[in-house]
Design a protein around this motif. Sequence first.
Motif, PDB file in Angstrom:
ATOM      1  N   MET A   1       0.849  -1.188   0.000  1.00  0.00           N
ATOM      2  CA  MET A   1       0.000   0.000   0.000  1.00  0.00           C
ATOM      3  C   MET A   1       0.888   1.242   0.000  1.00  0.00           C
ATOM      4  N   PHE A   2       0.562   2.216  -0.805  1.00  0.00           N
ATOM      5  CA  PHE A   2       1.345   3.435  -0.929  1.00  0.00           C
ATOM      6  C   PHE A   2       0.754   4.496  -0.008  1.00  0.00           C
ATOM      7  N   ILE A   3       1.511   4.878   1.018  1.00  0.00           N
ATOM      8  CA  ILE A   3       1.086   5.921   1.946  1.00  0.00           C
ATOM      9  C   ILE A   3       1.889   7.173   1.632  1.00  0.00           C
ATOM     10  N   ASP A   4       1.237   8.250   1.286  1.00  0.00           N
ATOM     11  CA  ASP A   4       1.977   9.435   0.856  1.00  0.00           C
ATOM     12  C   ASP A   4       1.883  10.593   1.829  1.00  0.00           C
ATOM     13  N   SER A   5       1.260  10.423   2.988  1.00  0.00           N
ATOM     14  CA  SER A   5       1.232  11.486   3.983  1.00  0.00           C
ATOM     15  C   SER A   5       1.090  10.877   5.374  1.00  0.00           C
ATOM     16  N   ALA A   6       1.587  11.600   6.369  1.00  0.00           N
ATOM     17  CA  ALA A   6       1.494  11.138   7.748  1.00  0.00           C
ATOM     18  C   ALA A   6       1.585  12.344   8.669  1.00  0.00           C
ATOM     19  N   ARG A   7       0.970  12.209   9.821  1.00  0.00           N
ATOM     20  CA  ARG A   7       0.988  13.269  10.844  1.00  0.00           C
ATOM     21  C   ARG A   7       1.618  12.681  12.102  1.00  0.00           C
ATOM     22  N   ILE A   8       2.717  13.275  12.554  1.00  0.00           N
ATOM     23  CA  ILE A   8       3.403  12.743  13.728  1.00  0.00           C
ATOM     24  C   ILE A   8       3.812  13.886  14.654  1.00  0.00           C
ATOM     25  N   TYR A   9       4.114  13.505  15.903  1.00  0.00           N
ATOM     26  CA  TYR A   9       4.553  14.469  16.923  1.00  0.00           C
ATOM     27  C   TYR A   9       6.015  14.203  17.228  1.00  0.00           C
ATOM     28  N   VAL A  10       6.830  15.249  17.185  1.00  0.00           N
ATOM     29  CA  VAL A  10       8.248  15.104  17.495  1.00  0.00           C
ATOM     30  C   VAL A  10       8.604  16.007  18.667  1.00  0.00           C
ATOM     31  N   GLU A  11       9.465  15.501  19.516  1.00  0.00           N
ATOM     32  CA  GLU A  11       9.886  16.258  20.704  1.00  0.00           C
ATOM     33  C   GLU A  11      11.372  16.037  20.929  1.00  0.00           C
ATOM     34  N   ALA A  12      12.109  17.119  20.955  1.00  0.00           N
ATOM     35  CA  ALA A  12      13.545  17.029  21.226  1.00  0.00           C
ATOM     36  C   ALA A  12      13.765  16.809  22.720  1.00  0.00           C
ATOM     37  N   GLY A  13      14.963  16.376  23.090  1.00  0.00           N
ATOM     38  CA  GLY A  13      15.275  16.123  24.496  1.00  0.00           C
ATOM     39  C   GLY A  13      15.443  17.410  25.278  1.00  0.00           C
ATOM     40  N   ASN A  14      15.083  17.357  26.560  1.00  0.00           N
ATOM     41  CA  ASN A  14      15.301  18.502  27.445  1.00  0.00           C
ATOM     42  C   ASN A  14      16.761  18.575  27.854  1.00  0.00           C
ATOM     43  N   GLY A  15      17.232  19.774  28.135  1.00  0.00           N
ATOM     44  CA  GLY A  15      18.575  19.921  28.666  1.00  0.00           C
ATOM     45  C   GLY A  15      18.632  19.451  30.110  1.00  0.00           C
ATOM     46  N   GLY A  16      19.741  18.881  30.515  1.00  0.00           N
ATOM     47  CA  GLY A  16      19.897  18.454  31.903  1.00  0.00           C
ATOM     48  C   GLY A  16      20.026  19.642  32.836  1.00  0.00           C
ATOM     49  N   ASN A  17      19.678  19.454  34.093  1.00  0.00           N
ATOM     50  CA  ASN A  17      19.755  20.531  35.080  1.00  0.00           C
ATOM     51  C   ASN A  17      21.181  20.696  35.583  1.00  0.00           C
ATOM     52  N   GLY A  18      21.537  21.938  35.875  1.00  0.00           N
ATOM     53  CA  GLY A  18      22.819  22.181  36.514  1.00  0.00           C
ATOM     54  C   GLY A  18      22.800  21.661  37.949  1.00  0.00           C
ATOM     55  N   ALA A  19      23.958  21.336  38.475  1.00  0.00           N
ATOM     56  CA  ALA A  19      24.042  20.738  39.813  1.00  0.00           C
ATOM     57  C   ALA A  19      24.432  21.772  40.865  1.00  0.00           C
ATOM     58  N   VAL A  20      23.908  21.565  42.076  1.00  0.00           N
ATOM     59  CA  VAL A  20      24.340  22.330  43.245  1.00  0.00           C
ATOM     60  C   VAL A  20      25.263  21.427  44.057  1.00  0.00           C
ATOM     61  N   SER A  21      26.521  21.758  44.101  1.00  0.00           N
ATOM     62  CA  SER A  21      27.500  20.908  44.776  1.00  0.00           C
ATOM     63  C   SER A  21      28.664  21.761  45.270  1.00  0.00           C
ATOM     64  N   PHE A  22      29.303  21.297  46.349  1.00  0.00           N
ATOM     65  CA  PHE A  22      30.459  22.003  46.902  1.00  0.00           C
ATOM     66  C   PHE A  22      31.597  21.017  47.099  1.00  0.00           C
ATOM     67  N   HIS A  23      32.782  21.514  46.844  1.00  0.00           N
ATOM     68  CA  HIS A  23      33.971  20.658  46.920  1.00  0.00           C
ATOM     69  C   HIS A  23      34.157  20.106  48.330  1.00  0.00           C
ATOM     70  N   ARG A  24      34.264  18.810  48.417  1.00  0.00           N
ATOM     71  CA  ARG A  24      34.476  18.157  49.699  1.00  0.00           C
ATOM     72  C   ARG A  24      35.707  17.257  49.610  1.00  0.00           C
ATOM     73  N   GLU A  25      36.597  17.447  50.531  1.00  0.00           N
ATOM     74  CA  GLU A  25      37.835  16.681  50.536  1.00  0.00           C
ATOM     75  C   GLU A  25      38.338  16.585  51.972  1.00  0.00           C
ATOM     76  N   LYS A  26      39.049  15.572  52.241  1.00  0.00           N
ATOM     77  CA  LYS A  26      39.584  15.391  53.581  1.00  0.00           C
ATOM     78  C   LYS A  26      40.400  16.608  54.003  1.00  0.00           C
ATOM     79  N   TYR A  27      40.116  17.077  55.179  1.00  0.00           N
ATOM     80  CA  TYR A  27      40.752  18.256  55.767  1.00  0.00           C
ATOM     81  C   TYR A  27      40.271  19.567  55.146  1.00  0.00           C
TER      82      TYR A  27
END
Length: 424
Positions: free
Chosen positions: A1-27
């Motif tokens: 069967m020849f289908i010559d048209s279609a309707r679809i929904y496209v969604e790009a990915g969301n950007g990741g969230n920035g992190a809240v973090s502080f440097h932790r090290e011994k001493y």
Amino acid sequence: MFIDSARIYVEAGNGGNGAVSFHREKYIAAGGPDGGDGGKGGDVIFVADEGVRTLVDFRYKRKYKAESGQNGGSSNCTGRNGSDLIIKVPAGTIIKDEETGRILADLVKPGQKAVIAKGGKGGKGNQHFATSTRQVPNFAKAGDAGESRWIILELKLLADVGLIGYPNVGKSTILSMVTAARPKIANYHFTTLNPNLGVVSLGEGNSFVMADIPGLIEGAHEGVGLGINFLKHVERTKLLLHVIDIAAVEGRDPVQDFEVINGELKEYNPALAEKPQIIALNKSDITGAEENAKRFMEIIGNRGYKIFTISAATNKGLDELMRYIYEVLKDLPDVILTEDTDDEIVYTAKEEKPFEIRKEGDVYIVEGNWVRKLVGSTNFDNYESLQYFQRAIKRKGIVDELEKMGISEGDTVKMYDLEFDYVR
């Protein structure tokens, strides 16, 4: 069967969230901010693939989403970018935005690609918000949302030659005689409900593609018969082979048939009527054909068309006709429906308003992607983050707009999950 048209929904990915973090090290009890950025969301990319022939698969899957970017991590680690979503379509596919009708891409050649929905940018980690006076930023930015839209895919045949003419004039017979295609052939109207493609081979690599377009009738441009659903298939052809039943087997006038079909082409798209056109007077071996052919030549013969007298059923004149078509095609350019010529077509959505405000009862509702991102990025339990939020909505003009709308002290403002009383 020849289908010559279609309707679809496209969604790009969301950007990741920035992190809240502080440097932790011994001493080191309290190091500086080291929250990493979020990764970029994946794009939705369409690619013309010569191995794909129809749009039939899009009837069963309607929604497509690219991968989102990962959130940022500690130690200044940036989140991984989301993978792009590659969607393969046949060469000759036009992609339109459903809402605006705008052509986003016209994928003519195999390998040609188009970015239809761009992934969101990753959010910034708290390392970016440290200043001499704010050394412990306890907030980061959320990633941007990816673009999304409903789109229309439309496939138009990529054929060099389009066979046109009334139903039952012999187009399918011609195709079956000169190619390996085996279209359905019968003595009734609209035998060909779907366009058939065939390759005409003249030896030594000399070949071209011919399409048997469903029969046109008077009123086709208004949807009569098979209507405009199939008229559009001739748009990409370089050349038209107009087949006439010169024996008038069904009682029609061959000259009138010719005029009507060309009238339909002109009504649908004036450019079609200007395409190079060769006339094939078919069924010339049937009684009455010779007299009709003489009359046809007297009326149409001086208009500059090349006219061949053939009989598809007996293969009379077909070889000469095909070789002439091949020579003409050498000098004709490819047909492209849009002016886009880049291998990669990138569509960027129009810039939207950063916010919109409406009043429901006594509540002022503030919405928009920018607002959603700001609310998601703010740590309302942190004084510095709250100050940043207040400065941002004032700088963006939200406070001024609320005051123009008549907001009073103590009125409620709602921004998605956040509700607060307005204080001057």
